[in-house]
Design an enzyme around this catalytic site. Sequence first.
Site, PDB file in Angstrom:
ATOM      1  N   ASP A   1       0.878  -1.172   0.000  1.00 29.04           N
ATOM      2  CA  ASP A   1       0.000   0.000   0.000  1.00 29.04           C
ATOM      3  C   ASP A   1       0.917   1.224   0.000  1.00 29.04           C
ATOM      4  O   ASP A   1       2.134   1.073  -0.111  1.00 29.04           O
ATOM      5  CB  ASP A   1      -0.944  -0.056   1.217  1.00 29.04           C
ATOM      6  CG  ASP A   1      -0.203  -0.172   2.541  1.00 29.04           C
ATOM      7  OD1 ASP A   1       0.831   0.517   2.720  1.00 29.04           O
ATOM      8  OD2 ASP A   1      -0.637  -0.954   3.408  1.00 29.04           O
ATOM      9  N   PRO A   2       0.357   2.440   0.136  1.00 33.53           N
ATOM     10  CA  PRO A   2       1.245   3.617   0.052  1.00 33.53           C
ATOM     11  C   PRO A   2       2.338   3.627   1.111  1.00 33.53           C
ATOM     12  O   PRO A   2       3.388   4.244   0.924  1.00 33.53           O
ATOM     13  CB  PRO A   2       0.288   4.794   0.234  1.00 33.53           C
ATOM     14  CG  PRO A   2      -1.024   4.288  -0.226  1.00 33.53           C
ATOM     15  CD  PRO A   2      -1.060   2.842   0.160  1.00 33.53           C
TER      16      PRO A   2
ATOM     17  N   LYS B   1       3.926   0.883   2.393  1.00 36.07           N
ATOM     18  CA  LYS B   1       4.965  -0.136   2.232  1.00 36.07           C
ATOM     19  C   LYS B   1       4.817  -0.863   0.903  1.00 36.07           C
ATOM     20  O   LYS B   1       3.714  -1.205   0.493  1.00 36.07           O
ATOM     21  CB  LYS B   1       4.975  -1.120   3.402  1.00 36.07           C
ATOM     22  CG  LYS B   1       3.608  -1.622   3.805  1.00 36.07           C
ATOM     23  CD  LYS B   1       3.724  -2.487   5.060  1.00 36.07           C
ATOM     24  CE  LYS B   1       2.355  -2.880   5.566  1.00 36.07           C
ATOM     25  NZ  LYS B   1       2.386  -3.588   6.834  1.00 36.07           N
TER      26      LYS B   1
ATOM     27  N   GLU C   1      -2.086  -0.200  -4.972  1.00 36.84           N
ATOM     28  CA  GLU C   1      -1.901   1.137  -4.380  1.00 36.84           C
ATOM     29  C   GLU C   1      -0.442   1.570  -4.496  1.00 36.84           C
ATOM     30  O   GLU C   1       0.242   1.788  -3.501  1.00 36.84           O
ATOM     31  CB  GLU C   1      -2.407   1.164  -2.936  1.00 36.84           C
ATOM     32  CG  GLU C   1      -3.913   0.945  -2.865  1.00 36.84           C
ATOM     33  CD  GLU C   1      -4.511   1.138  -1.466  1.00 36.84           C
ATOM     34  OE1 GLU C   1      -3.758   1.103  -0.480  1.00 36.84           O
ATOM     35  OE2 GLU C   1      -5.742   1.314  -1.386  1.00 36.84           O
TER      36      GLU C   1
ATOM     37  N   THR D   1      -4.315   4.914  -4.642  1.00 43.03           N
ATOM     38  CA  THR D   1      -5.279   5.397  -3.652  1.00 43.03           C
ATOM     39  C   THR D   1      -5.076   6.899  -3.465  1.00 43.03           C
ATOM     40  O   THR D   1      -4.258   7.501  -4.152  1.00 43.03           O
ATOM     41  CB  THR D   1      -5.147   4.634  -2.316  1.00 43.03           C
ATOM     42  OG1 THR D   1      -6.233   5.025  -1.467  1.00 43.03           O
ATOM     43  CG2 THR D   1      -3.823   4.918  -1.638  1.00 43.03           C
TER      44      THR D   1
ATOM     45  N   GLU E   1     -11.468  -0.629  -4.676  1.00 41.43           N
ATOM     46  CA  GLU E   1     -11.709  -0.921  -3.258  1.00 41.43           C
ATOM     47  C   GLU E   1     -12.656   0.121  -2.690  1.00 41.43           C
ATOM     48  O   GLU E   1     -12.458   1.320  -2.894  1.00 41.43           O
ATOM     49  CB  GLU E   1     -10.398  -0.875  -2.446  1.00 41.43           C
ATOM     50  CG  GLU E   1      -9.421  -1.964  -2.789  1.00 41.43           C
ATOM     51  CD  GLU E   1      -8.171  -1.936  -1.902  1.00 41.43           C
ATOM     52  OE1 GLU E   1      -8.195  -1.277  -0.845  1.00 41.43           O
ATOM     53  OE2 GLU E   1      -7.172  -2.559  -2.281  1.00 41.43           O
TER      54      GLU E   1
ATOM     55  N   ASP F   1     -16.775  -4.273  17.640  1.00 45.63           N
ATOM     56  CA  ASP F   1     -15.629  -5.064  17.192  1.00 45.63           C
ATOM     57  C   ASP F   1     -15.899  -6.514  17.586  1.00 45.63           C
ATOM     58  O   ASP F   1     -16.164  -6.800  18.747  1.00 45.63           O
ATOM     59  CB  ASP F   1     -14.367  -4.541  17.869  1.00 45.63           C
ATOM     60  CG  ASP F   1     -13.170  -5.418  17.603  1.00 45.63           C
ATOM     61  OD1 ASP F   1     -13.195  -6.167  16.604  1.00 45.63           O
ATOM     62  OD2 ASP F   1     -12.209  -5.366  18.391  1.00 45.63           O
TER      63      ASP F   1
ATOM     64  N   ASN G   1     -10.712  -2.353  15.087  1.00 45.93           N
ATOM     65  CA  ASN G   1     -11.183  -2.140  13.727  1.00 45.93           C
ATOM     66  C   ASN G   1     -10.621  -0.855  13.128  1.00 45.93           C
ATOM     67  O   ASN G   1     -10.302   0.089  13.842  1.00 45.93           O
ATOM     68  CB  ASN G   1     -12.710  -2.122  13.701  1.00 45.93           C
ATOM     69  CG  ASN G   1     -13.284  -3.513  13.920  1.00 45.93           C
ATOM     70  OD1 ASN G   1     -12.583  -4.506  13.709  1.00 45.93           O
ATOM     71  ND2 ASN G   1     -14.526  -3.583  14.358  1.00 45.93           N
TER      72      ASN G   1
ATOM     73  N   ASP H   1       5.485  -3.127  11.401  1.00 46.72           N
ATOM     74  CA  ASP H   1       4.028  -3.091  11.465  1.00 46.72           C
ATOM     75  C   ASP H   1       3.493  -4.445  11.951  1.00 46.72           C
ATOM     76  O   ASP H   1       3.055  -4.585  13.097  1.00 46.72           O
ATOM     77  CB  ASP H   1       3.484  -2.738  10.074  1.00 46.72           C
ATOM     78  CG  ASP H   1       2.031  -2.312  10.114  1.00 46.72           C
ATOM     79  OD1 ASP H   1       1.460  -2.266  11.214  1.00 46.72           O
ATOM     80  OD2 ASP H   1       1.463  -2.036   9.043  1.00 46.72           O
TER      81      ASP H   1
ATOM     82  N   SER I   1      -9.002  -9.499  12.572  1.00 46.64           N
ATOM     83  CA  SER I   1      -9.606  -8.738  11.488  1.00 46.64           C
ATOM     84  C   SER I   1      -9.918  -7.327  11.953  1.00 46.64           C
ATOM     85  O   SER I   1     -10.622  -7.133  12.937  1.00 46.64           O
ATOM     86  CB  SER I   1     -10.897  -9.413  11.015  1.00 46.64           C
ATOM     87  OG  SER I   1     -11.583  -8.563  10.114  1.00 46.64           O
TER      88      SER I   1
HETATM   89 CA    CA Z   1     -11.871  -6.531  14.772  1.00 45.09          CA
END
Ligand code: CA
Length: 611
Positions: A162-163, A165, A210, A253, A312, A321, A327, A405, A413
Site C-alpha cells: 500500500d502507500p 509499504k 496502491e 489510492t 476498493e 468489534d 477495527n 508493522d 480482522s
Molecule cells: Ca476486529
Amino acid sequence: MIMKDGGSILSGGQNRAGNRSPLRVVRLMTFGLAVMLLAGCAKDTVKTGPDAFASEVYVEPVTNLPRDFLRGMDISSVLSEEESGVVYHDKTGKEASLFLILADAGIDMIRVRVWNDPYDGDGHGYGGGNCDTQRAARIGARAAECGMQTLVDYHYSDFWADPNKQMAPKAWEKLSAAEKADAAYTYTAESLSAIMNAGADVRIVQIGNEINNGMAGETTEGAVLSILKSAARAVRDTASAQGKEIRIAVHFTGVDDRGMIERKAKWLTEGGLDYDIFGVSYYPFWHGSLENLKTVLTQIRTDTGKETMILETSFPYTTQDGDDSGNSAGDTKELGNYYVSVQGQTQAVHDVFAAAAEAGAKGVFYWEGAWIPVPGSSKADRQKLWEACGSGWASSYAGVYDPEDAGRYYGGSSWDNQAFFDHSGNLLPSVDVFKGIRTGTASKADPMSGYCKDPHVQAPAQAESLLANPGFEDEDLSMWEVSFNGAKDPTDRQTKEADAKSGENAFHFWSAQAVDFTVEQTVKVTENGTYVATAALQGGDVGDDADIHLYVRVNGKEAGTDPVQLTGWVNWKEPVVEFDAAAGDDVTVGFLVKCKPGGWGTIDDVVLARK
Ligand code: CA
C-alpha cells in the site's frame, strides 16, 4: 464586554444547533415524492423501481447503470476463514458456501490478492489469508464454479502493499530494478497461467496494489514503470497464449488528492504503459467527497481514454468489534455522511456505485466483505486460529518480513464490522444493495435512516463567519497570526479535501518536535450582542497531556474552552465559546495547541457569528 456567567464556556457542542431539520428538508426534496410519502409513514412498503424486490433495506436503482458495469467483491481471506471454522449462512439461515451466497447476491467478479511468498522459512503463513498463487487459484476456480469472474491483484510483495509499504518479495531483495522487471514478467506469466489453468475465469489483472509511492521495493518512477511494463507484457502474452481477453488495471489510492492522481495518470500516459483500467481506492470515510470522486474519475477518463474503476470501497454496519482486534473504521455512530448501521452501509455503498456510474466508471469492488471473526470464546482462542490459519490481518510470523508493522501489531480482522455478515456469519440485508442498484428494492425501511448528513449539501459555515478566510480556502493567510515555540513552525495550509471539514483546505499542524503554537484572528465587531465562536478540528497522536483549546479575547480579556480531546482522523470536534461584546470591540478568536512530538491535526471553518 461581559463574559456570560463570568466567562461562560459551552464546550463539546458537536452539532451546530438547527443542523438536522433543514438538512432533512433538502434530502426529501432530493429524493422526490415516494420518499416524502414514506418519511411520515415508515410502515408502508415503497417500491423504488418496476422490478424492485422485497428487502429490509431501501435501495434506489442507479439509473443508466451500464449492462457491463461490474459489481465486485474482494474475499481474499475466505480460505483462511473457512480453515478457521468460520461458517457463512445464506438468506434463509442455512449454512452455505460464501461463493454461492455472493453469486446469488449479484456479485459478478471476485477480487483476490496475490503475494509471491507469504510464508516464513518454516512454512508459517504471514496471515491476511496467506494469499499466494495456489490459494488465489483455488478462490478463482470456486468463483468460476458459481459463475463469477476473477480479478487477480498482484502486490509484487510477500505481504501487504500500500502507500506505506511496498517491500520487495524476499526472492527479489538483492535484484536490481532491471532484474526485478524481468522477475515480474516471469512471475506474472507463471502465476497467472497457474490461476487460469486451475479454472478461474480471469478477466482483469491488477499490476501492483496502491502503488502511489513505489512498487516491489523500488521508489523511482523509472524503475516502477519498467516493472509495470514488464508485468503488463506478461499479462498480454499469457492472455493471448490462452486465447482470452484480460484487461490490465493499475491501482492508486488517495483520490481526494486530485492533483496527485492526475499526475499519476499523466505519468503512465507519457511513460507509454500498455494498460486498460485506471483504478482507485475510495473509502467514503477516508477519501473525500463523492463530488470530488466523480470529478477526478471523469477527468482521468477524459485525459487518458482508459476505463476507470473503484477497485476498493467499504463501509461499516456496526460499531462493534467482533474479535477483540481493533477495527480500522466505524467505532462511532456517525461516520462522514452516514450512520454506522445496516441501512447506512447500504446507502454508502449505493452512493459509491451511483457516483461511479455517473462518472462513467466501469465497476466497483467492495473490499473484504466477509472477513468476520473466527470462532473462539476469547481473544487467545482466536489468536491461535489467526496464527495457524492466517485468518488475522497478520500473524506473528510476518514479523520477520515486516517487523515495524506486522511484527508489533499482528492480530485479527480490523474489518469485521464492514462485512455483509454479522459476527456469527448471518447474511445482512445490506447485501441487497448489489442487486438493488439495478432493480431497486421494495422496502419498509426509512430511506433517510442511513444518513446522518446529506452528502449533497455543503455546510454554509464559511459565509456565516465574521472572520476573513475562515475555512482557509484562500491562499492568503495574512489575516491569521501564528505564534510558535520551537525551532520550526509546525503549521501550514493544507490542500487535502479528506482533512478539511468543508472545501479543500484546512489549517494543518504536525511536528516531529513538541508542538506549541497559537493561531488567531482579530476583527472589530460592529454590533452589541451575544456572539458565538466555534471551529472544527480533528487530529491525533497528541498524548494525554495535550492542551488544545479554542479561545476568545475581547479587549484583552480571554476565555477558552476545556481542552479538546482529539480522537483520530475525521472525528471532528466542535468546541464553542459564547460571549458578549459591544460595537467597536476587538474580538480575537484563536486556537492554542500544545502537544507531544508527532501530534497532528487540522482546524477548519472557524466561525464567529452573532447569536
Ligand atoms: Ca476486529
